[in-house]
Design a protein around this motif. Structure first.
Motif, PDB file in Angstrom:
ATOM      1  N   ALA A 103      11.668 -49.036 -12.433  1.00  0.00           N
ATOM      2  CA  ALA A 103      12.144 -47.726 -11.971  1.00  0.00           C
ATOM      3  C   ALA A 103      13.018 -47.064 -13.027  1.00  0.00           C
ATOM      4  O   ALA A 103      12.950 -45.845 -13.243  1.00  0.00           O
ATOM      5  N   LEU A 106      10.763 -45.844 -15.742  1.00  0.00           N
ATOM      6  CA  LEU A 106      10.039 -44.676 -15.251  1.00  0.00           C
ATOM      7  C   LEU A 106      10.872 -43.414 -15.452  1.00  0.00           C
ATOM      8  O   LEU A 106      10.371 -42.377 -15.887  1.00  0.00           O
ATOM      9  N   SER A 362      12.697 -42.528  -8.294  1.00  0.00           N
ATOM     10  CA  SER A 362      13.020 -43.722  -9.077  1.00  0.00           C
ATOM     11  C   SER A 362      14.477 -44.128  -8.888  1.00  0.00           C
ATOM     12  O   SER A 362      14.810 -45.324  -8.844  1.00  0.00           O
TER      13      SER A 362
END
Length: 435
Positions: A103, A106, A362
């Protein structure tokens, strides 16, 4: 790294730790923070500054516990878990830690892609693919100059970010009384579902799970004396370095929210939750094209900065939990590859709006994974069995466990609210279940 002799002045000993705090602090000012802080400032003005302050204090406290664990045991958090817990438990903790790192990466991919798009006009999907190349540049920098070169690079990028926001705040001229009032708590943070969602996102964007693993490991790169006196000195000076660096991160996070409140909320724009929109509107709001350009430059610097710590954290988690050594470039490619695929797909199909939602999502995912890193950290540092005389006192232990309960309760409340409202991270959960 070499450590000064015992009779050296204190500032030389402190300088030996300088740089580690910057490595930790960059995770607290990555592109994910930008998305949540911009959305909070635009929608609610200065009122969520208290959440930024609270999150930063929590981060300072947890990072202190993390470095203390590394110094007292010569083990990072992942290694400590592997030593103490059942293999099945460790597999769960490892999977959650990898999810948190994914995450985080990302957010870095999306942030850099948006910066390339805004500054150079490159399509978002192409910007996402370009971010795959940064692994080569960063690994080359480390190979040429060693670990210290990464710390210097991080420090330079952080200085660029700070300089850009000094200019932005000077142009926006925020209401200082309203800013001061924003650092006080309000009931709306809990009773308003939108404020609660953004507050949880800010918490997830500020207190980074992977940094707890990272700090407990990199603090051991310093060759301080492995004696009771040497460890105590390392705890004090390492804690000071960490706190000062996180104080800078707090100022930058506050600056992002204040900028959004002054440039957008006060002018009736309460819907600016997208970084691209913020970039395009800053020039007209502040009356200077440079405001938009510097905003994009700072965003790119923040994304590249966080890339470094994401790579290091991935290595530490994999080696600590699984005892698997992996070359840094290979680990970087694995982590970045898993982040690029969803980012490229969303960019191509949903465009900038979808990418912006993905960025906020995220950070909420990071918040949901946070308790899985905080629990073992508090468990180990509160126990004399693991830390001996360095274990937390009763007051610190009570505070740490209370913080764990607060973080967990906020996350449970977020899930309940999301199910009730049928929306999570800007994506409709009702549509997801209907499919």
């Amino acid at each position: 790294m070499a450590f000064p002799s015992a009779d050296s002045p204190w500032y030389k000993k402190f300088f030996a730790f300088a740089g580690l705090g910057f490595l930790i602090s960059v995770g607290y000012m990555d592109p994910g923070n930008w998305a949540t802080d911009l959305a909070a400032g635009s929608a609610f003005g200065y009122s969520l500054l208290f959440v930024v302050l609270l999150s930063s204090v929590c981060a300072m406290f947890l990072q202190y516990l993390s470095l203390k664990l590394g110094i007292a045991t010569d083990r990072d958090l992942a290694q400590a878990c592997r030593d103490a817990y059942h293999p099945a438990v460790n597999r769960v903790l490892w999977a959650v830690a990898e999810l948190a790192i994914g995450a985080t990466d990302l957010a870095e991919v999306v942030g850099c892609a948006i910066a390339f798009n805004l500054l150079l006009g490159i399509p978002l999907w192409a910007g996402v693919l370009i971010t795959a190349a940064d692994v080569l540049l960063l690994m080359a920098a480390e190979a040429r100059g060693g670990f210290r070169s990464l710390e210097v690079l991080v420090g330079l990028l952080t200085a660029i970010i700070a300089g850009c926001f000094v200019y932005e705040l000077a142009r926006s001229q925020p209401d200082l009384r309203a800013v001061a009032a924003g650092y006080l708590p309000s009931a709306g943070m809990v009773t308003d579902s939108q404020q609660l969602y953004l507050a949880t996102g800010i918490l997830g964007a500020t207190v980074m799970p992977h940094n707890l693993y990272l700090h407990s490991s990199v603090i051991q790169t310093r060759a301080y004396p492995r004696t009771p006196a040497g460890r105590s000195l390392a705890v004090r000076l390492g804690g000071l370095d960490s706190t000062l660096s996180l104080l800078l991160a707090f100022c930058i996070n506050s600056a992002i929210l204040i900028l959004a409140a002054a440039a957008f909320h006060e002018h009736g724009r309460t819907d600016v939750a997208d970084i691209g929109d913020a970039y395009n509107l800053l020039a007209s709001s502040l009356g200077a094209k440079a405001a938009s350009i510097l905003f994009g430059v700072a965003l790119l610097a923040a994304g590249q900065n966080s890339t470094i710590t994401g790579t290091l954290s991935g290595q530490i988690v994999m080696e600590g939990f699984l005892a698997i050594k992996c070359r840094p470039w290979l680990r970087r490619l694995i982590t970045r590859g898993t982040a690029i695929i969803p980012a490229a797909v969303v960019a191509a199909v949903m465009g900038r709006e979808g990418v912006g939602q993905l960025l906020v999502l995220s950070q909420v995912i990071l918040s949901l994974t946070l308790p899985f890193a905080v629990f073992p950290l508090v468990h180990f540092t509160s126990s004399r069995k693991y830390l001996g005389k360095y274990a937390n006192g009763w007051l610190v232990s009570v505070t740490a466990w209370a913080l764990f309960v607060l973080i967990t309760a906020l996350n449970i409340n977020l899930v309940v609210q999301s199910v009730r409202d049928g929306s999570f991270g800007g994506f409709s959960t009702r549509r997801l279940f209907l499919r």
